[in-house]
Design a protein around this motif. Structure first.
Motif, short mmCIF file in Angstrom:
data_model
loop_
_atom_site.label_atom_id
_atom_site.label_comp_id
_atom_site.label_asym_id
_atom_site.label_seq_id
_atom_site.Cartn_x
_atom_site.Cartn_y
_atom_site.Cartn_z
N ARG A 1 -39.42 7.32 9.96
CA ARG A 1 -39.70 7.93 8.72
C ARG A 1 -38.86 7.36 7.48
NH1 ARG A 1 -40.09 13.71 11.75
NH2 ARG A 1 -42.14 13.09 12.40
N HIS A 2 -39.44 7.50 6.20
CA HIS A 2 -38.96 7.05 5.13
C HIS A 2 -37.50 7.52 4.87
CE1 HIS A 2 -38.00 6.01 0.90
NE2 HIS A 2 -38.91 5.31 1.17
N ARG A 3 -36.49 6.89 4.48
CA ARG A 3 -35.10 7.24 4.13
C ARG A 3 -34.65 6.09 3.31
NH1 ARG A 3 -32.47 9.17 8.24
NH2 ARG A 3 -30.51 9.13 7.12
N THR A 4 -33.60 6.70 2.58
CA THR A 4 -32.80 5.71 1.82
C THR A 4 -31.54 5.22 2.40
OG1 THR A 4 -31.55 7.32 0.46
CG2 THR A 4 -33.84 6.66 -0.29
N GLY A 5 -30.75 4.30 1.90
CA GLY A 5 -29.55 4.02 2.20
C GLY A 5 -29.36 2.72 3.63
N LEU A 6 -30.80 2.39 3.63
CA LEU A 6 -30.83 1.00 4.55
C LEU A 6 -30.79 -0.19 3.73
CD1 LEU A 6 -33.32 2.53 7.21
CD2 LEU A 6 -30.92 2.79 7.24
N SER A 7 -30.46 -1.13 4.23
CA SER A 7 -30.40 -2.54 3.76
C SER A 7 -30.40 -3.77 4.98
CB SER A 7 -29.09 -2.91 2.96
OG SER A 7 -28.07 -2.88 3.86
N GLU A 8 -31.00 -4.82 4.38
CA GLU A 8 -31.13 -6.10 5.30
C GLU A 8 -30.08 -6.71 5.90
OE1 GLU A 8 -32.93 -5.89 2.53
OE2 GLU A 8 -35.08 -5.80 3.06
N ASP A 9 -28.77 -6.16 5.44
CA ASP A 9 -27.51 -6.73 5.84
C ASP A 9 -26.91 -5.72 7.15
OD1 ASP A 9 -26.83 -4.60 4.49
OD2 ASP A 9 -24.88 -5.47 3.45
N MET A 10 -27.63 -4.86 7.37
CA MET A 10 -27.38 -3.87 8.59
C MET A 10 -28.04 -4.70 9.89
SD MET A 10 -27.89 0.03 7.26
CE MET A 10 -26.73 0.53 6.09
N ARG B 1 -29.40 -3.41 23.26
CA ARG B 1 -30.04 -4.76 22.65
C ARG B 1 -29.57 -4.44 20.98
NH1 ARG B 1 -35.86 -4.13 24.72
NH2 ARG B 1 -36.27 -5.85 23.27
N ILE B 2 -29.25 -5.76 20.63
CA ILE B 2 -29.21 -6.02 19.21
C ILE B 2 -30.06 -6.68 18.34
CG2 ILE B 2 -27.48 -6.70 17.40
CD1 ILE B 2 -25.25 -6.59 19.60
N PHE B 3 -30.58 -6.55 17.26
CA PHE B 3 -31.39 -6.75 16.29
C PHE B 3 -31.09 -7.13 14.85
CE2 PHE B 3 -33.58 -4.29 19.66
CZ PHE B 3 -34.64 -5.04 20.21
N GLU B 4 -31.46 -8.18 14.44
CA GLU B 4 -30.97 -8.41 13.15
C GLU B 4 -32.10 -7.98 12.26
OE1 GLU B 4 -30.37 -12.65 13.07
OE2 GLU B 4 -28.45 -12.54 13.78
N ILE B 5 -31.86 -7.42 10.94
CA ILE B 5 -32.95 -6.89 10.19
C ILE B 5 -33.45 -8.27 9.30
CG2 ILE B 5 -33.60 -5.41 8.10
CD1 ILE B 5 -31.57 -3.26 9.55
N GLU B 6 -34.61 -8.43 9.29
CA GLU B 6 -35.11 -9.53 8.47
C GLU B 6 -35.96 -8.92 7.07
OE1 GLU B 6 -37.66 -12.17 10.90
OE2 GLU B 6 -35.88 -12.77 11.60
N ALA B 7 -36.53 -7.62 7.29
CA ALA B 7 -36.86 -7.19 6.19
C ALA B 7 -37.29 -5.54 6.34
CB ALA B 7 -38.30 -7.79 5.92
N ILE B 8 -37.22 -4.96 5.23
CA ILE B 8 -37.34 -3.38 5.28
C ILE B 8 -38.64 -3.14 4.43
CG2 ILE B 8 -36.50 -1.16 4.87
CD1 ILE B 8 -33.79 -2.20 5.42
N LEU C 1 -45.95 4.93 -0.11
CA LEU C 1 -46.17 6.47 -0.15
C LEU C 1 -44.91 7.30 0.09
CD1 LEU C 1 -49.66 6.68 1.65
CD2 LEU C 1 -49.11 6.85 -0.55
N LYS C 2 -43.89 6.35 0.65
CA LYS C 2 -42.41 7.07 0.78
C LYS C 2 -42.66 8.17 2.09
CE LYS C 2 -40.28 6.46 -3.09
NZ LYS C 2 -39.22 7.02 -4.50
N LYS C 3 -43.54 7.76 3.14
CA LYS C 3 -43.63 8.49 4.44
C LYS C 3 -43.16 7.90 5.65
CE LYS C 3 -48.03 10.95 3.38
NZ LYS C 3 -49.32 11.24 3.52
N THR C 4 -43.11 6.48 5.55
CA THR C 4 -42.80 5.69 6.63
C THR C 4 -42.22 4.38 5.88
OG1 THR C 4 -44.76 4.63 7.26
CG2 THR C 4 -44.15 6.78 8.51
#
Length: 109
Positions: free
Chosen positions: A68-77, A84-91, A97-100
């Protein structure tokens, strides 16, 4: 949006303090990670590929997490799921529509 599809708990982690107790910088790979937020997510496996590099077989798994849509996330997380660990490539914001949000990740092996 069917809430029953959001059945996985994932945790977003951010790199913690990058200095040790003496004030010296810690190399990024050894810096501790701090839990930022835990959310419900839907898992979509995008691809898995195997390739040969330096005479050894390497595996790569790309996964999409839909949350669900939220703020405060970035690709350096990074994302933590069942150990299991996953590197974020894109958000990516789905349809703006700010739903997901779709989080595209590569599993760390």
């Amino acid at each position: 949006m069917n809430p029953a599809q959001f059945r996985h708990r994932i945790t977003f982690q951010s790199g913690g303090a990058a200095v040790d107790s003496d004030g010296f910088p810690i190399p990024e790979k050894d810096a501790p990670f701090i839990d930022v937020v835990t959310v419900w997510a839907m898992n979509k496996t995008v691809s898995g590929r195997e390739y040969v590099q330096a005479a050894a077989t390497q595996n790569e798994r790309v996964v999409r997490w839909v949350i669900r849509h939220r703020t405060g996330l970035s690709e350096d997380m990074r994302v933590l799921f069942e150990g299991r660990i996953f590197e974020i490539e894109a958000i990516l914001s789905d349809d703006e529509l700010k739903k997901t949000l779709t989080i595209v990740c590569k599993e760390v092996m």
